[in-house]
Design an enzyme around this catalytic site. Structure first.
Site, PDB file in Angstrom:
ATOM      1  N   LYS A  16       0.883  -1.174   0.000  1.00 50.56           N
ATOM      2  CA  LYS A  16       0.000   0.000   0.000  1.00 50.56           C
ATOM      3  C   LYS A  16       0.917   1.219   0.000  1.00 50.56           C
ATOM      4  O   LYS A  16       0.885   2.064   0.906  1.00 50.56           O
ATOM      5  CB  LYS A  16      -0.917  -0.065   1.238  1.00 50.56           C
ATOM      6  N   ASP A  48      -5.455  -3.195  -2.117  1.00 44.65           N
ATOM      7  CA  ASP A  48      -6.903  -3.147  -2.400  1.00 44.65           C
ATOM      8  C   ASP A  48      -7.182  -3.676  -3.798  1.00 44.65           C
ATOM      9  O   ASP A  48      -8.111  -4.448  -4.032  1.00 44.65           O
ATOM     10  CB  ASP A  48      -7.458  -1.721  -2.198  1.00 44.65           C
ATOM     11  N   ASP A  57      -6.827 -15.884   3.106  1.00 47.94           N
ATOM     12  CA  ASP A  57      -8.199 -16.337   3.402  1.00 47.94           C
ATOM     13  C   ASP A  57      -9.073 -16.088   2.180  1.00 47.94           C
ATOM     14  O   ASP A  57      -9.887 -16.920   1.788  1.00 47.94           O
ATOM     15  CB  ASP A  57      -8.805 -15.556   4.589  1.00 47.94           C
TER      16      ASP A  57
HETATM   17 MN    MN Z   1      -5.317 -16.100   8.959  1.00 46.17          MN
END
Ligand code: MN
Ligand code: IPM
Length: 352
Positions: free
Chosen positions: A189, A221, A249
């Site tokens: 970022k 992002d 994830d």
């Molecule tokens: Mn994790």
């Protein structure tokens, strides 16, 4: 060969899924003529209950003396809903990563043909997608100075990175890219964060040393969007600790279940192999959790810690067969027959 493996089941579904990985390890050892000895250790909430310490010294010594660590998960709702808890199960995992110097977490994202329809993403987006996330694991906000001021009404976490930490993780990522499709994406970022600007500066200095690798830079992002809209873009993705936690994830939805993503944490001392999912307390003790991510972590253990490719492949092939044949737990079963955690473990071991 003979291996000493530290077995750290941890909390929640950890013990159930680790048991299934042990079955797979034993089956591979039998097939290839190896001998594995397991030494159990406590980590997480169970370690706090028994000793007051989420990563007891005894567990640390067991890890240091072992050839590899096989880990399940930590976490307990008793702590999740108590923001004032002084010690937390997660501190055990963080202490373990820090004390073992495990600065790199390798999280491969793969898809299985028979599961493409399980993914919430469109078939044509994910078919053939396969990338490696290299997550920095011992720096950033997880370990930077944190605290409260103003009677607790102000809180801070510091996203601290030293040049040497950035260099060593980027070096590893460039090297993996070289061995793969030669495309590295550095995720940061840098338009906002100073720490990200250091990452980008170091990456730009290093890139010319890897002329055969195409290096690109992407804001986190944008990367979060691209992972689900264009996963085939990625080959090797490298990023800092917190971004890597979140993006992996997210990447697990491509495969169709969080219960499928394995990881290897490597660095200075004994390497650690762990599923990327958490302790899933709602399922603990019910024999329903998907053990495949932990079994695949055992495959990574053979490949990365013991440098035994065929053994790793034997495990992977058995996992792929269980998925192809629909011998899976409820998260993947859909309309088909659901099997328990231990049934899937037995099936995979028998197939090996
Ligand atoms: Mn994790
Ligand atoms: C992971 C987990 C851990 C992390 C937690 C349990 C501390 O979410 O391995 O991704 O955030 O690193």
């Amino acid at each position: 060969m003979k291996f000493n493996i530290a077995l750290l089941p941890g909390d929640g579904i950890g013990p159930e899924v680790v048991d299934q990985a042990v079955k797979a390890v034993n089956a591979v050892c039998k097939k290839f003529g190896h001998e594995a000895t397991f030494t159990k250790g406590l980590v997480g909430a169970c370690a706090i209950d028994a000793t007051g310490d989420p990563f007891p010294e005894e567990t640390f010594q067991t890890c240091m003396k072992s050839d590899a660590v096989l880990f399940g998960a930590v976490g307990d709702p008793r702590y999740d809903n108590n923001p004032t808890a002084k010690v937390r199960p997660e501190n055990g995992l963080l202490a373990m990563r820090k004390k073992l110097g495990l600065f790199a977490n390798l999280r491969p994202m793969e898809t299985y043909k028979s599961l493409v329809d399980k993914s919430p993403l469109k078939r044509e987006l994910i078919e053939g997608a396969e990338f490696l996330c290299v997550r920095e694991l011992t720096g950033g906000m997880y370990f930077g100075e944190k605290g409260r001021r103003d009677n607790g009404d102000t809180a801070f976490d510091t996203n601290l990175y030293h040049r040497f930490e950035v260099e060593r993780i980027l070096k590893l990522a460039f090297e993996y890219a070289k061995l793969r499709r030669k495309h590295l994406t550095v995720v940061d970022k840098a338009n906002v964060l100073e720490s990200s600007r250091l990452w980008r500066e170091v990456a730009q200095e290093m890139a010319p040393k890897y002329p055969d690798v195409t290096t690109d830079y992407m804001f986190v992002d944008n990367a979060a969007m691209k992972i689900v809209t264009c996963p085939k873009f990625f080959d090797v993705l490298v990023t800092e600790n917190t971004f890597g936690d979140i993006l992996t994830d997210e990447a697990s939805v491509i495969a169709g279940s969080m219960g499928l993503l394995a990881s290897a944490s490597i660095g200075e001392h004994t390497s650690l192999f762990e599923p990327i999912h958490g302790s899933y307390p709602q399922a603990a003790g019910k024999n329903i959790a998907n053990p495949l991510a932990t079994i695949l972590s055992a495959a990574m253990m053979f490949e990365y810690a013991f440098k035994l490719k065929a053994e790793g492949k034997a495990i992977r092939d058995a996992v792929a067969a269980s998925i192809e044949q629909g011998y899976v737990t409820e998260d993947l079963a859909g309309e088909g027959e659901k099997h328990s955690t231990s049934e899937v473990g037995d099936w995979v071991a028998a197939h090996i």
